[in-house]
Design an enzyme around this catalytic site. Structure first.
Site, mmCIF file in Angstrom:
data_model
loop_
_atom_site.group_PDB
_atom_site.id
_atom_site.type_symbol
_atom_site.label_atom_id
_atom_site.label_comp_id
_atom_site.label_asym_id
_atom_site.label_seq_id
_atom_site.Cartn_x
_atom_site.Cartn_y
_atom_site.Cartn_z
ATOM 1 N N CYS A 10 0.871 -1.186 0.000
ATOM 2 C CA CYS A 10 0.000 0.000 0.000
ATOM 3 C C CYS A 10 0.903 1.230 0.000
ATOM 4 C CB CYS A 10 -0.973 -0.023 1.183
ATOM 5 S SG CYS A 10 -0.199 0.020 2.814
ATOM 6 N N ASN A 13 2.262 1.564 4.378
ATOM 7 C CA ASN A 13 2.530 0.293 5.065
ATOM 8 C C ASN A 13 2.228 0.356 6.558
ATOM 9 O OD1 ASN A 13 5.392 -1.929 5.668
ATOM 10 N ND2 ASN A 13 3.338 -2.493 5.060
ATOM 11 N N CYS A 15 -1.482 0.841 7.391
ATOM 12 C CA CYS A 15 -2.913 0.523 7.512
ATOM 13 C C CYS A 15 -3.286 -0.720 6.705
ATOM 14 C CB CYS A 15 -3.781 1.711 7.075
ATOM 15 S SG CYS A 15 -3.603 3.166 8.113
ATOM 16 N N ARG A 16 -3.408 -0.556 5.385
ATOM 17 C CA ARG A 16 -3.987 -1.633 4.579
ATOM 18 C C ARG A 16 -3.080 -2.849 4.420
ATOM 19 N NH1 ARG A 16 -5.154 2.259 -0.286
ATOM 20 N NH2 ARG A 16 -3.276 3.141 0.660
ATOM 21 N N SER A 17 -1.821 -2.625 3.990
ATOM 22 C CA SER A 17 -1.008 -3.817 3.673
ATOM 23 C C SER A 17 -0.580 -4.619 4.911
ATOM 24 C CB SER A 17 0.177 -3.480 2.757
ATOM 25 O OG SER A 17 1.063 -2.584 3.347
ATOM 26 N N ASP A 128 -8.204 3.982 0.903
ATOM 27 C CA ASP A 128 -7.253 4.447 1.914
ATOM 28 C C ASP A 128 -8.030 4.975 3.129
ATOM 29 O OD1 ASP A 128 -5.391 5.766 3.412
ATOM 30 O OD2 ASP A 128 -4.442 6.768 1.716
HETATM 31 P P1 4NP Z 1 -1.799 2.846 4.101
HETATM 32 O O1 4NP Z 1 -2.448 4.206 4.656
HETATM 33 O O2 4NP Z 1 -1.239 3.190 2.732
HETATM 34 O O3 4NP Z 1 -2.948 1.925 4.029
HETATM 35 O O4 4NP Z 1 -0.727 2.451 5.089
HETATM 36 C C1 4NP Z 1 -1.774 5.427 4.694
HETATM 37 C C2 4NP Z 1 -0.787 5.635 5.626
HETATM 38 C C3 4NP Z 1 -0.126 6.842 5.684
HETATM 39 C C4 4NP Z 1 -0.482 7.864 4.820
HETATM 40 C C5 4NP Z 1 -1.476 7.647 3.884
HETATM 41 C C6 4NP Z 1 -2.119 6.436 3.817
HETATM 42 N N1 4NP Z 1 0.171 9.106 4.893
HETATM 43 O O5 4NP Z 1 -0.226 10.016 4.154
HETATM 44 O O6 4NP Z 1 1.109 9.254 5.685
#
Ligand code: 4NP
Length: 165
Positions: A10, A13, A15-17, A128
């Protein structure tokens, strides 16, 4: 037999992955396939390098019995393409980011979108959840639980097919 390696990708790294990693590891464990399938995750950015998963994601995942113990890391251009068998991205941005890192088009057969493995929940992207409310984290988990089942079936088919060759 050579283990199949799954790498979920993702953006951050956190939340989703890492949640996809935990959901998939649990499915693999339930079927006693740990010796055949290895699971990891990474982000396309290094902004959260070394951090545990987002507290909100941790809490929602924990309620469903998943322990997220992954520490964030960035996708490694030098090692991850070669090492992984299934690079499974969460949304279109992640997908195109990884595709463009594969500048010589050598690994396109390893790059997937999680939506390709949907079983009952039809979706295009894992949304997201970072800037949204708690419902977003639940939707992420619903999607992951569904599509990881489909991914596991695909990997099991590939293992069987390799075995026959
Ligand atoms: P992820 O979510 O891609 O599912 O881990 C996010 C984590 C951090 C950010 C955006 C989405 N960020 O903008 O820092």
């Amino acid at each position: 037999m050579k283990r199949k390696k799954v790498l979920f990708v993702c953006l951050g790294n956190i939340c989703r992955s890492p949640s996809a990693e935990a959901v998939m590891k649990k499915l693999v464990e339930l079927e006693d396939l740990e010796n055949l399938i290895e699971v990891d995750s990474a982000g396309t950015i290094n902004y959260h390098e070394g951090e545990p998963a987002d507290q909100r994601m941790l809490k929602h995942a924990e309620k469903r019995g998943y322990k997220l113990d992954h520490l964030a890391r960035e996708f490694n251009l030098k090692t991850d393409f070669n090492y992984s068998d299934y690079i499974v991205t969460m949304d279109n941005n992640n997908y195109y980011d990884i595709v463009s890192l594969d500048s010589r088009n050598q690994y396109s057969n390893k790059i997937f979108k999680l939506s390709q493995f949907a079983v009952d929940i039809n979706f295009e992207e894992v949304p997201d959840p970072y800037y949204g409310g708690s419902e977003g984290f639940e939707i992420v988990l619903d999607i992951l639980e569904d599509a990881c089942k489909g991914l596991l079936e695909k990997i099991k088919d590939d293992i069987k097919y390799n075995h026959q060759e």
